[in-house]
Design an enzyme around this catalytic site. Structure first.
Site, PDB file in Angstrom:
ATOM      1  N   HIS A  27       0.991  -1.169   0.100  1.00 32.32           N
ATOM      2  CA  HIS A  27      -0.114  -0.083   0.126  1.00 32.32           C
ATOM      3  C   HIS A  27       0.758   1.389  -0.017  1.00 32.32           C
ATOM      4  CE1 HIS A  27      -2.254  -3.405   1.668  1.00 32.32           C
ATOM      5  NE2 HIS A  27      -3.465  -2.784   1.439  1.00 32.32           N
ATOM      6  N   HIS A  67      -2.061  -0.904   7.197  1.00 30.24           N
ATOM      7  CA  HIS A  67      -1.750  -1.169   5.705  1.00 30.24           C
ATOM      8  C   HIS A  67      -0.702  -0.312   5.212  1.00 30.24           C
ATOM      9  CE1 HIS A  67      -5.164   1.579   5.664  1.00 30.24           C
ATOM     10  NE2 HIS A  67      -4.536   2.122   4.628  1.00 30.24           N
ATOM     11  N   HIS A 258      -3.738   3.312  -3.592  1.00 31.59           N
ATOM     12  CA  HIS A 258      -4.167   2.553  -1.984  1.00 31.59           C
ATOM     13  C   HIS A 258      -3.499   1.385  -2.115  1.00 31.59           C
ATOM     14  CE1 HIS A 258      -6.079   1.460   1.503  1.00 31.59           C
ATOM     15  NE2 HIS A 258      -6.256   0.112   0.938  1.00 31.59           N
ATOM     16  N   GLU A 405     -17.978  -3.511  24.187  1.00 30.32           N
ATOM     17  CA  GLU A 405     -17.229  -4.493  24.535  1.00 30.32           C
ATOM     18  C   GLU A 405     -15.937  -4.574  23.731  1.00 30.32           C
ATOM     19  OE1 GLU A 405     -20.426  -4.365  23.841  1.00 30.32           O
ATOM     20  OE2 GLU A 405     -21.573  -5.210  25.348  1.00 30.32           O
ATOM     21  N   HIS A 467     -28.726 -14.545  24.214  1.00 26.60           N
ATOM     22  CA  HIS A 467     -27.888 -14.446  25.215  1.00 26.60           C
ATOM     23  C   HIS A 467     -26.916 -15.627  25.943  1.00 26.60           C
ATOM     24  CE1 HIS A 467     -29.458 -10.544  25.554  1.00 26.60           C
ATOM     25  NE2 HIS A 467     -28.799 -10.121  26.382  1.00 26.60           N
TER      26      HIS A 467
END
Lengths: 663, 663
Positions: A27, A67, A258, A405, A467
């Site tokens: 990249h 990258h 890119h 989380e 759950h």
């Protein structure tokens, strides 16, 4: 001949485009676009010493847009780190080169984090900045007073995790965190306006960040923006308007730069456009010398820091914390805790056993930083003595991570990478699916973090299938270099905590129950039985016909089934197996002792675990019996669910007898 | 006696608190806090007909804060849906009741999505709103002209996925999407200011949303806010400032009402405070009658819609699309495509084979909506005829999802739930870790979506371990009700696509290579061999000593190794195993034919898959040989990696011979 800013920046561009071309893979666009910003940062602002990459008070630099790895490889080489060498860069992305496709923290000093999975670099940097403020509060400015810098692209800022990370950083007012946003308005698929219309600056401002803008190709403007970022007490976003692939005459500003080599013609054109005449992988002496001088800026700073630091009364404690060693006090304390359990057995949920262990751990180890993603009372992660980590109290050792989380797990990785602290954090086991990419990246990075994952089966009851983890324990076992513990009772829980904390180079998962469990281990032993990964909890009385293998809440079920079978003259061993990974590491003789290599029709192996059976055949063999749950769960009280899914003594005994009669 | 707004809202509050109390489990705070908003929505704004829950042009309502499930159960009962009954509500969270802990779309009509994993409801609603606009563009206002309403809490808005969903909705200007935010400033751990300082309204505005505020306990203000939301052409956030557990005298406004029964005393106090005198589970006649009248509003609308709709020229196509049937044209087209491959075999990456199949699929099926999370060129997901789905062109069938893997997968679930479209979307297989929670929720919801996951092993080469899936294929296999396909060549890829599209009640994963693969299947057959999950690609010539089981890019390796072994007199079967789940569903006789139940020392079973070996022992048995990768990958050219990790013909042959000699 002195070197100009442009010379310095062009050295990065040249190395990047040439290395990608040589590898025929990589990249170039990002390093070429961010070369100016990186040059200003590494020559004027970043605090680092290439000769002491482990300097505790260095600034941390995280290339979240991983990258663009040639950017950091170029910088490390140019500023004078021992590695990579120019040959390593020539061998970018080839077997054996530390210049891997994406930066790997375990391959090169100066690579503070493994990045590539977008958004996670920024989120780990939040954890680094938290660790910095915490250690500063604990040890003072003379020892800890540094910044965390991040280079992030549009991909990092579109990923959901950046919302969690940015929210946490804004709330905690992590003013030492500065994020340079490579605002090049290009993604792989094309212009950013194909997929987003967001006012990123306004979003960051709405989340409590300081935002400053600049032209990413104006060294003076970059310098001013970085100064402003440093001066502001809030975390800063430096929106650096850039041109991807800067210098490539026909491709710059497009997604063509890119993720693919520019090609020989475009590279030649870039050399012309930039006025860069050196051969590939050759840096003119004046340019290299200027870069090396920039790298040498840090030597005096680090020496001066060290001489002052060593005179601080906190030096020994600080050094011990940064070493990552946990010392003997913890082991002794946990042994005493276990001895207490042997004297007075308990029936309790292992999440509660975990809390009781944590009381011991947090008292014995000042380095732990706990937390939960908004399930403190359910995860039992908070002990009384910790204090709350907040913008007003960085000395606190408990983090209210909010409903984040993934952000929590990534921040824990960042803390562990920073060093000086040992992070643990709680959520429901089912939500390890949300934090899984960070658990994996922690395993790859060989960091120590403890994921406290409660409500570990249908035993959570009424909340139902959304759950109830059925496949999570097994799928976590599939991640390399991750220890997955599923303890059976209070004693194993304490043992597993000790093992998790001792594991300096691998993260751990503790899968813990919501529901109460009887204590299986009532006799004192020498050493930590869970450290073998599996052990014989009960040997057959009658002639051995069955070997049960069970984990966690199913161990007592195996014991009950074994007792009933023994009454009927069927001898049963019961193996408790809290950690597959550690069992695999045992010598063959130990493993054969537990699981003798005899004809399966002579001794039936039976696994019991309230989760998917996938994977258990490795231990129970082709003719074994695997008792588990291969469908989603359901909503009902736990006891009814265990009955519905066949996790009762009678149901297990009946299935074992059927199987014995058939074979 | 007529019923007031408060009476209507209090009916929800009473049912919710009483049901949670009876279950001794659940979340009363949210339904009590949002009762007023829900009442205004369901009596004045939402377009629905309880007697025709499958009315295609109904508004969709998604309770993103799924823990507040008693809100939707109350509403469905009160407005007159056939289910739940009042007894179902009495049995909230008990075995057999459709009133599960969290709302499950497969248990109750009117529950448009399974919610509970926070943030995903909102993200699925984005997909529903996309499907609505697309079908509107295709079929016109007379057939499709409805809204998507969401009720979301702070948890939904803190989760990272909401950033992705909100960004997508804002960019696509989904003005038919209205989100009511339950702004109660409480999370489980306590006040929201423990963990967040974000100005949510400003953030939504920054992302192109219309934001309107109101008091969540003022029916007039709620009505005005919903009117404003409907009038604005942008997606709307209705910030409804609320009191959690509204009415509970000592607990309202605190996290104590969030996730636990209020207790008898508090419930009695709430009855007093609200002036609600009815017994538990009793709704006074005037109140029930008023609710039922509200529910009946929709009957005329749905009837009028239907009579007009049936007269539209597009009716047949629309009905066919909404039925979810794919018709015979697709099968015929894919068979022709395969016949072409048999005539002229190709060597190509299966991601390319997938693109070639998609050309056929997208031409034969007008219902597909494809896309990629910013990897269009790598995932090969776009075919020329689709057009781009954008705010200016909802008729487009290709979505540039941006760098939002999780948001994409959740939106795909929402589209599938809405019906009328068949979504597929691409990313790298490694990033299924990011979208995994949505893949799982799609499996639980029994929705059809096809996850096109390319770069499926170390075969991606230089990008290295962050990008190389080693455990992902196996861990996806562990998710119940998900078909994981790993095709070996162009023919299997086409077969697997057909199976994925035919699978109305389970999502599918296609794991596809970056690297070229030779075509293994060169002879025409009747039917779809991949539909058996596994089949014998090659039968042993010499006496059968070995059965290879392989998937995807390792099938040709198994064929090469088998050929070499046959040369040495070792007979080998080769089983290609593109889909474990389908193989498990085959009759015992078929499975025994492929994998005969003979002494493993007589016929060695060898699995080859460039991923973790965990799980393979189920098929290779205790003495089998599992060739895989149980560590992280590395950065290097693919061919060198395959050699390094032992995936060459010579290495496989050598390991097989060693094993044969030992046994």
């Amino acid at each position: 001949m002195t070197a100009s800013h442009n010379d310095l920046a062009n050295a990065i561009r040249a190395l990047s485009m040439d290395a990608v071309q040589a590898a025929n893979s990589g990249h170039p666009g990002m390093p070429m676009g961010m070369a100016d910003a990186a040059t200003v940062l590494f020559t004027k602002h970043l605090k680092y010493d290439p000769t002491r990459p482990d300097w505790a008070d260095r600034d941390r630099f995280v290339l979240s847009a991983g990258h663009g790895s040639m950017l950091i490889y170029s910088l490390l080489y140019l500023t004078g780190y021992a590695a990579p060498t120019i040959d390593d860069i020539r061998n970018f992305r080839q077997t054996g080169s530390p210049c891997a496709g994406h930066p790997e923290n375990f391959l090169l000093d100066g690579v503070e984090a493994t990045t590539g999975p977008l958004g996670q670099g920024l989120a780990m940097a939040v954890g680094m900045a938290m660790a910095e403020r915490h250690l500063n509060a604990r040890f003072g400015d003379a020892l800890v007073d540094h910044r965390t810098w991040v280079l992030a692209g549009d991909g990092c800022l579109m990923e959901g995790i950046n919302h969690e990370a940015v929210g946490l950083a804004g709330h905690l007012q992590l003013g030492r965190l500065n994020v340079i946003w490579d605002d090049n308005r290009i993604t792989i698929d094309g212009p950013t306006d194909l997929s987003t219309s967001e006012d990123i600056k306004a979003r960051y401002a709405a989340t409590g960040w300081h935002v400053v803008e600049c032209d990413a190709h104006d060294a003076g403007a970059l310098d001013a923006a970085m100064k402003a970022a440093k001066a502001d007490p809030r975390p800063s976003l430096i929106a650096a308007r850039s041109i991807i692939g800067y210098g490539a005459p026909t491709k710059q500003g497009t997604s063509a730069t890119h993720g693919a080599p520019l090609g020989p013609d475009e590279i030649a054109g870039t050399r012309d456009a930039l006025g860069w005449n050196a051969e590939p992988f050759v840096i003119p002496d004046n340019v290299l010398s200027a870069w090396r001088s920039a790298g040498e800026r840090g030597a005096e700073m680090s020496a001066s820091w060290r001489s002052k630091a060593e005179r601080q009364p906190e030096w020994d404690d600080f050094s011990a914390a940064m070493s990552g060693e946990i010392g003997d006090a913890l082991e002794t304390a946990i042994e005493a805790h276990i001895a207490g359990l042997i004297d007075a057995p308990v029936k309790e949920a292992t999440r509660k056993s975990s809390e009781e262990t944590l009381k011991v751990v947090n008292a014995a180890l000042a380095n732990t930083i706990g937390g939960s993603a908004d399930l403190t009372g359910s995860n039992n992660t908070r002990t009384a003595d910790l204090g709350i980590f907040s913008a007003e109290n960085y000395a606190g050792r408990y983090v209210y991570y909010g409903i984040r989380e993934f952000g929590m797990a990534a921040a824990m990785n960042g803390m562990a990478l920073h060093g000086g602290v040992i992070p643990y954090g709680g959520t429901f086991l089912i939500f390890s699916d949300y934090s899984r990419p960070a658990i994996r990246l922690g395993a790859l990075q060989q960091t120590r973090a403890v994921h406290v994952l409660t409500h570990d089966s249908i035993g959570l009851g009424e909340d139902g299938p959304t759950h109830q983890p059925v496949e999570q324990v097994m799928t976590l076992r599939a991640i390399p270099n991750l220890n997955v513990f599923r303890p059976a009772d209070a004693v194993e829980t304490a043992e597993c905590w000790a093992l998790a904390l001792q594991s300096k180079e691998a993260p751990s998962v503790l899968a813990l129950t919501r529901q109460g469990l009887p204590q299986m281990r009532k006799e004192g032993v020498v050493g930590n039985l869970s450290s073998r990964g599996a052990y014989r909890l009960k040997a057959a009385d009658a002639e051995r016909k069955v070997i049960f293998l069970a984990t966690g809440s199913e161990v007592h079920l195996a014991m009950n089934a074994a007792a009933q079978l023994e009454n009927e003259g069927v001898g049963c061993d019961v193996i408790s197996m809290p950690c597959w990974e550690l069992f695999r590491q045992q010598p063959d003789s130990y493993r054969r002792d537990l699981l003798p290599d005899v004809d399966p029709s002579r001794i039936l192996r039976v696994s019991i675990e309230a989760g998917v059976t996938l994977g258990w055949a490795e231990y129970t063999m082709a003719n074994g019996l695997n008792i588990g749950i291969d469908s989603f769960g359901a909503s009902a009280p736990a006891s009814e669910l265990f009955e519905k899914f066949g996790f009762t003594t009678d149901a297990v005994v009946s299935r074992v007898k059927d199987k014995l009669n058939k074979s």
